[in-house]
Design a protein around this motif. Structure first.
Motif, short mmCIF file in Angstrom:
data_model
loop_
_atom_site.label_atom_id
_atom_site.label_comp_id
_atom_site.label_asym_id
_atom_site.label_seq_id
_atom_site.Cartn_x
_atom_site.Cartn_y
_atom_site.Cartn_z
N TRP A 61 0.88 -1.30 -0.01
CA TRP A 61 -0.06 -0.06 -0.12
C TRP A 61 0.88 1.21 -0.12
CZ3 TRP A 61 -1.18 -3.45 4.27
CH2 TRP A 61 -0.48 -2.88 5.50
N LEU A 62 1.90 1.30 0.83
CA LEU A 62 2.98 2.52 0.60
C LEU A 62 3.45 2.68 -0.75
CD1 LEU A 62 4.87 1.73 3.97
CD2 LEU A 62 2.94 3.50 3.62
N ASN A 63 3.73 1.63 -1.51
CA ASN A 63 4.43 1.95 -2.72
C ASN A 63 3.31 2.25 -3.82
OD1 ASN A 63 7.01 1.38 -2.12
ND2 ASN A 63 6.87 -0.74 -2.69
N ALA A 64 1.98 2.26 -3.49
CA ALA A 64 0.70 2.62 -4.08
C ALA A 64 0.45 4.06 -3.91
CB ALA A 64 -0.41 1.73 -4.11
N GLY A 65 1.13 4.59 -2.88
CA GLY A 65 0.63 5.99 -2.28
C GLY A 65 -0.27 6.22 -1.27
N PHE A 66 -0.54 4.86 -0.61
CA PHE A 66 -1.42 4.94 0.55
C PHE A 66 -1.01 4.59 1.71
CE2 PHE A 66 -4.26 4.61 -3.55
CZ PHE A 66 -5.19 5.16 -3.18
N SER A 67 -1.69 4.78 2.88
CA SER A 67 -1.35 4.48 4.25
C SER A 67 -2.81 3.87 4.64
CB SER A 67 -1.09 5.83 5.08
OG SER A 67 0.16 6.24 4.71
N ALA A 68 -2.44 3.00 5.75
CA ALA A 68 -3.55 2.12 6.26
C ALA A 68 -4.07 2.65 7.55
CB ALA A 68 -3.14 0.71 6.03
N ARG A 69 -5.22 2.47 7.95
CA ARG A 69 -5.85 2.35 9.36
C ARG A 69 -6.76 1.48 9.43
NH1 ARG A 69 -6.70 8.15 9.47
NH2 ARG A 69 -8.00 8.01 7.89
#
Length: 82
Positions: A61-69
Motif C-alpha cells: 500500500w505504501l508503494n501505491a501511495g496509500f497509508s492504512a488505518r
C-alpha cells in the motif's frame, strides 16, 4: 513478486482518495486468507514501523501511495492517499 501485489494493483488503479475494505474483501483481492496476525494486531497494518521493518504487506500500500488505518473490532481497513 509478492502475495500482496494484487492489493498494490487495486490501490494503484483506484482514483479515489480513500478506500475502505473489509478484511474479507482484502482476502478476495489477494486470493488467499490474511495471516492470523492481521486479525489480532493493529501493528500488522502499521505504516511507519512497517516501512522500517520492510513488511511486504505495508510495501504494497505504501508503494501505491496509500497509508492504512485498521479497525480490528470491525475487521476493516481504510487505505487513504498520502
Amino acid at each position: 513478486m509478492s502475495v500482496y501485489d494484487p492489493l498494490h494493483r487495486k490501490l494503484a488503479n483506484t482514483g479515489a482518495h480513500s478506500i475502505r475494505l473489509k478484511f474479507s474483501e482484502v482476502e478476495e483481492i489477494l486470493g488467499r486468507p490474511l495471516p492470523v496476525s492481521a486479525y489480532k494486531f493493529t501493528a500488522w497494518w502499521g505504516n511507519e514501523a512497517a516501512r522500517k521493518a520492510g513488511h511486504a504487506q505495508a510495501k504494497a500500500w505504501l508503494n501505491a501511495g496509500f497509508s492504512a488505518r485498521a479497525s480490528l473490532k470491525n475487521q476493516e481497513v481504510e487505505f487513504y492517499r498520502v
